[in-house]
Write a protein that holds these residues in place. Structure first.
Motif, PDB file in Angstrom:
ATOM      1  N   ARG A 119       0.830  -1.208   0.000  1.00 55.91           N
ATOM      2  CA  ARG A 119       0.000   0.000   0.000  1.00 55.91           C
ATOM      3  C   ARG A 119       0.862   1.254   0.000  1.00 55.91           C
ATOM      4  NH1 ARG A 119      -2.159   3.329   3.973  1.00 55.91           N
ATOM      5  NH2 ARG A 119      -1.374   1.989   5.633  1.00 55.91           N
ATOM      6  N   HIS A 120       1.872   1.279   0.864  1.00 52.59           N
ATOM      7  CA  HIS A 120       2.742   2.444   0.921  1.00 52.59           C
ATOM      8  C   HIS A 120       3.651   2.541  -0.315  1.00 52.59           C
ATOM      9  CE1 HIS A 120       1.652   2.322   5.277  1.00 52.59           C
ATOM     10  NE2 HIS A 120       1.620   3.631   5.066  1.00 52.59           N
ATOM     11  N   ALA A 121       3.984   1.395  -0.896  1.00 54.02           N
ATOM     12  CA  ALA A 121       4.774   1.414  -2.122  1.00 54.02           C
ATOM     13  C   ALA A 121       3.998   2.096  -3.249  1.00 54.02           C
ATOM     14  CB  ALA A 121       5.168   0.002  -2.534  1.00 54.02           C
ATOM     15  N   ASP A 122       2.700   1.816  -3.332  1.00 55.37           N
ATOM     16  CA  ASP A 122       1.888   2.474  -4.357  1.00 55.37           C
ATOM     17  C   ASP A 122       1.865   3.982  -4.144  1.00 55.37           C
ATOM     18  OD1 ASP A 122       1.284   0.152  -5.681  1.00 55.37           O
ATOM     19  OD2 ASP A 122      -0.707  -0.086  -4.806  1.00 55.37           O
ATOM     20  N   VAL A 140       5.770  12.017 -15.235  1.00 59.62           N
ATOM     21  CA  VAL A 140       6.978  11.980 -14.423  1.00 59.62           C
ATOM     22  C   VAL A 140       7.385  10.518 -14.288  1.00 59.62           C
ATOM     23  CG1 VAL A 140       7.905  12.342 -12.099  1.00 59.62           C
ATOM     24  CG2 VAL A 140       6.523  14.122 -13.198  1.00 59.62           C
ATOM     25  N   ARG A 141       8.538  10.183 -14.842  1.00 63.70           N
ATOM     26  CA  ARG A 141       8.956   8.782 -14.903  1.00 63.70           C
ATOM     27  C   ARG A 141      10.373   8.561 -14.358  1.00 63.70           C
ATOM     28  NH1 ARG A 141       4.364   8.112 -15.240  1.00 63.70           N
ATOM     29  NH2 ARG A 141       3.130   7.202 -16.922  1.00 63.70           N
ATOM     30  N   ARG A 159      10.601  -0.615 -11.805  1.00 66.50           N
ATOM     31  CA  ARG A 159      10.388  -1.032 -13.193  1.00 66.50           C
ATOM     32  C   ARG A 159       8.902  -1.255 -13.451  1.00 66.50           C
ATOM     33  NH1 ARG A 159      14.868  -1.979 -16.132  1.00 66.50           N
ATOM     34  NH2 ARG A 159      16.846  -2.389 -15.052  1.00 66.50           N
ATOM     35  N   GLN A 160       8.236  -1.877 -12.493  1.00 68.17           N
ATOM     36  CA  GLN A 160       6.803  -2.111 -12.631  1.00 68.17           C
ATOM     37  C   GLN A 160       6.030  -0.796 -12.691  1.00 68.17           C
ATOM     38  OE1 GLN A 160       4.910  -4.155  -9.324  1.00 68.17           O
ATOM     39  NE2 GLN A 160       3.430  -5.129 -10.686  1.00 68.17           N
TER      40      GLN A 160
END
Length: 219
Positions: A119-122, A140-141, A159-160
């Motif tokens: 959740r926090h990664a998202d 923004v990538r 990467r994902q």
């Protein structure tokens, strides 16, 4: 063979306009130190500048001095701190874009991405760049790793998330065509000798890569 460069990571410049987080004072430059760095960067094509956190000094101090020297740079704000005291607001972010600067993401808050649940990664890797991209008017990538910390799981998540380039704090010269880019953080006690040593090291590393490339090509 990709172009070899040294990427310098700058945090705040000048007098801080907010209380600093623990350890931030170790990476905060005076205006004089920063101008010395800029003068060197203006003379060398193999030096690239990045700026982390989105401090208000990015617009008030950094931007006009970059413009004076005809330099471009990349800025990596913390999306969750836009508009807070001492940080860029949305107008400041757009001012950087109008000046031709590149915008990347440093996440939502200064957190170690190796310790994030899904959740926090998202929030850090997807929501933060989406907000910045919406404000900038373009995707923004690119990402700057908080604390320079990463592992295989972090890189896989990036990467994902669609990252096109990731900046660490591993130090030393790097190849500009690489997906993971090493940067050298500028310390608060930076002086001419320190800067000369870093840049001399990048040249030695570049010479090593050139020599290795031609040896391999001759086989």
């Amino acid at each position: 063979m990709g172009v070899v460069t040294v990427i310098l990571a700058v945090h705040g410049v000048g007098r801080p306009a907010r209380p600093l987080d623990p350890g931030e004072d170790e990476r905060w430059l005076t205006i004089g130190q920063f101008e010395r760095v800029l003068d060197v960067a203006a003379e060398r094509e193999d030096v690239h500048l990045t700026f982390d956190d989105g401090n208000d000094s990015d617009v008030e101090i950094v931007l006009p001095r970059l413009a004076d020297r005809g330099l471009k740079a990349e800025f990596f704000p913390l999306a969750g701190r836009l508009g807070q005291r001492g940080y860029l607001d949305r107008d400041g972010l757009r001012e950087l874009v109008r000046a031709g600067m590149e915008i990347g993401s440093h996440g939502w808050e200064p957190r170690d991405w190796r310790r994030l649940d899904d959740r926090h990664a998202d929030r850090e890797l997807k929501d933060a760049p989406k907000l910045l991209g919406d404000l900038c008017g373009r995707p923004v990538r690119r990402y700057s790793l908080p604390f320079g910390a990463y592992d295989r799981r972090v890189l896989a998540r990036l990467r994902q998330a669609g990252a096109t380039r990731v900046y660490s704090s591993d130090g030393g010269a790097t190849r500009r065509d690489g997906w993971l880019q090493a940067r050298t953080e500028l310390p608060h006690d930076l002086d001419g000798d320190w800067l000369d040593g870093v840049l001399a090291g990048s040249r030695r590393r570049a010479a090593h890569w050139v020599s290795r490339f031609f040896r391999c090509a001759a086989r």
